[in-house]
Design a protein around this motif. Structure first.
Motif, mmCIF file in Angstrom:
data_model
loop_
_atom_site.group_PDB
_atom_site.id
_atom_site.type_symbol
_atom_site.label_atom_id
_atom_site.label_comp_id
_atom_site.label_asym_id
_atom_site.label_seq_id
_atom_site.Cartn_x
_atom_site.Cartn_y
_atom_site.Cartn_z
ATOM 1 N N LEU A 112 38.053 26.672 32.945
ATOM 2 C CA LEU A 112 38.205 28.035 32.432
ATOM 3 C C LEU A 112 37.417 28.935 33.366
ATOM 4 N N LEU A 113 38.073 29.951 33.937
ATOM 5 C CA LEU A 113 37.377 30.774 34.920
ATOM 6 C C LEU A 113 37.611 32.255 34.700
ATOM 7 N N VAL A 114 36.608 33.042 35.087
ATOM 8 C CA VAL A 114 36.697 34.496 35.165
ATOM 9 C C VAL A 114 36.790 34.860 36.637
ATOM 10 N N GLU A 115 37.719 35.733 36.990
ATOM 11 C CA GLU A 115 37.883 36.057 38.403
ATOM 12 C C GLU A 115 38.566 37.408 38.583
ATOM 13 N N HIS A 116 38.212 38.101 39.693
ATOM 14 C CA HIS A 116 38.832 39.371 40.048
ATOM 15 C C HIS A 116 39.872 39.233 41.149
ATOM 16 N N ASP A 117 39.818 38.155 41.911
ATOM 17 C CA ASP A 117 40.720 37.974 43.054
ATOM 18 C C ASP A 117 42.108 37.594 42.534
ATOM 19 N N MET A 118 43.019 38.565 42.521
ATOM 20 C CA MET A 118 44.321 38.339 41.903
ATOM 21 C C MET A 118 45.200 37.324 42.632
ATOM 22 N N PRO A 119 45.279 37.328 43.973
ATOM 23 C CA PRO A 119 46.060 36.266 44.619
ATOM 24 C C PRO A 119 45.551 34.874 44.262
ATOM 25 N N ALA A 120 44.226 34.718 44.214
ATOM 26 C CA ALA A 120 43.651 33.417 43.851
ATOM 27 C C ALA A 120 43.986 33.062 42.410
ATOM 28 N N VAL A 121 43.874 34.034 41.495
ATOM 29 C CA VAL A 121 44.177 33.797 40.084
ATOM 30 C C VAL A 121 45.625 33.369 39.909
ATOM 31 N N MET A 122 46.538 34.061 40.563
ATOM 32 C CA MET A 122 47.951 33.736 40.425
ATOM 33 C C MET A 122 48.275 32.375 41.029
#
Length: 260
Positions: free
Chosen positions: A207-217
């Motif tokens: 489970l992660l919190v992240e701002h980097d959208m390419p990485a999240v997708m």
């Protein structure tokens, strides 16, 4: 898939400020689920409640059907829900190997007195911790720097060491707080591959919190979106990319803007 971790109607208030309001979602075993949202959306507060670093105002968090919210954080970690931190909290004066060994103290069988007097149980702990540290270091591709001081490591290796420290506690669920922060594109993609490897090869739910959208997708099986402390969307990366509420509140534009 059945739920391994359940967040049920969780709310957190600080005086008159509601940081999280009535948030509910499940995390399935072996899933990678990302929590995204603008700054101030309540992501870090939610993470702290899941890992029990903050008590809930109302609602509860269940792990394997057992309530873990509002317990002591070290008890939650012993049960298998382990959080890494956005801030670098690694002991910079220790080597990579020493850092991973120290992180295993939650699994120690010997008492403090046993370590002081060098009991058989303590010696067995030390040997087991060293062997497991070497296994994790090799697994994460840090073998060449196992004896390097943490203070000398670049950002990418520091993040990998943070994951190694989390894995040293033998977690079932690993909570990663902005694991790709401060990285360039190549470093980020290497870390994405590493997190996937942790899930695929070691069976750890992430489970992660992240701002980097390419990485999240790229990395997520599902995504939960927060805005102003409330959950506004939940779904697969494709569903989130095409969700009008998400585009308006966070992404701000079509898919080409978020790099997918």
């Amino acid at each position: 898939m059945s739920a391994l971790l359940e967040v049920k109607a969780v709310t957190k208030r600080f005086g008159g400020l509601t940081a999280n309001h009535n948030i509910s979602f499940d995390v399935a075993e072996n899933e990678i689920l990302s929590v995204i949202g603008p700054n101030g959306a309540g992501k870090s507060t939610l993470f702290k409640m899941i890992s029990s670093f903050l008590p809930t105002t109302s609602g509860e968090v269940l792990f394997k059907g057992e309530r873990i919210s509002n317990l002591k954080p070290h008890i939650v970690a012993r049960k298998g829900v382990v959080r890494t931190f956005q801030e670098t909290t690694i002991f910079k004066s220790m080597t990579v190997r020493e850092s991973v060994i120290v992180a295993q103290h939650l699994r120690a069988k010997a008492s403090l007195a046993g370590y002081f007097w060098g009991s058989k149980t303590a010696l067995a702990d030390v040997a087991a911790f060293g062997a497991y540290a070497d296994e994790l270091i090799d697994f994460l591709g840090l073998g060449d720097i196992r004896n390097e001081l943490a203070s000398n490591l670049p950002q990418g290796h520091l993040r990998a060491l943070g994951i190694a420290i989390g894995l040293a506690t033998d977690p079932t669920v690993l909570l990663l707080d902005e694991p790709f922060a401060g990285m360039n594109h190549d470093e980020t993609m290497q870390m994405v591959a590493l997190v996937k490897k942790v899930r695929d090869d070691r069976g750890v739910t992430v489970l992660l919190v992240e701002h980097d959208m390419p990485a999240v997708m790229n990395i997520s099986d599902r995504i939960v979106v927060l805005n102003f402390g409330e959950m506004i969307a939940e779904g697969t990366p494709t569903q989130i990319q095409n969700n009008e509420k998400v585009i308006e509140a966070y992404l701000g534009s079509a898919d080409d803007e978020i790099g997918v």
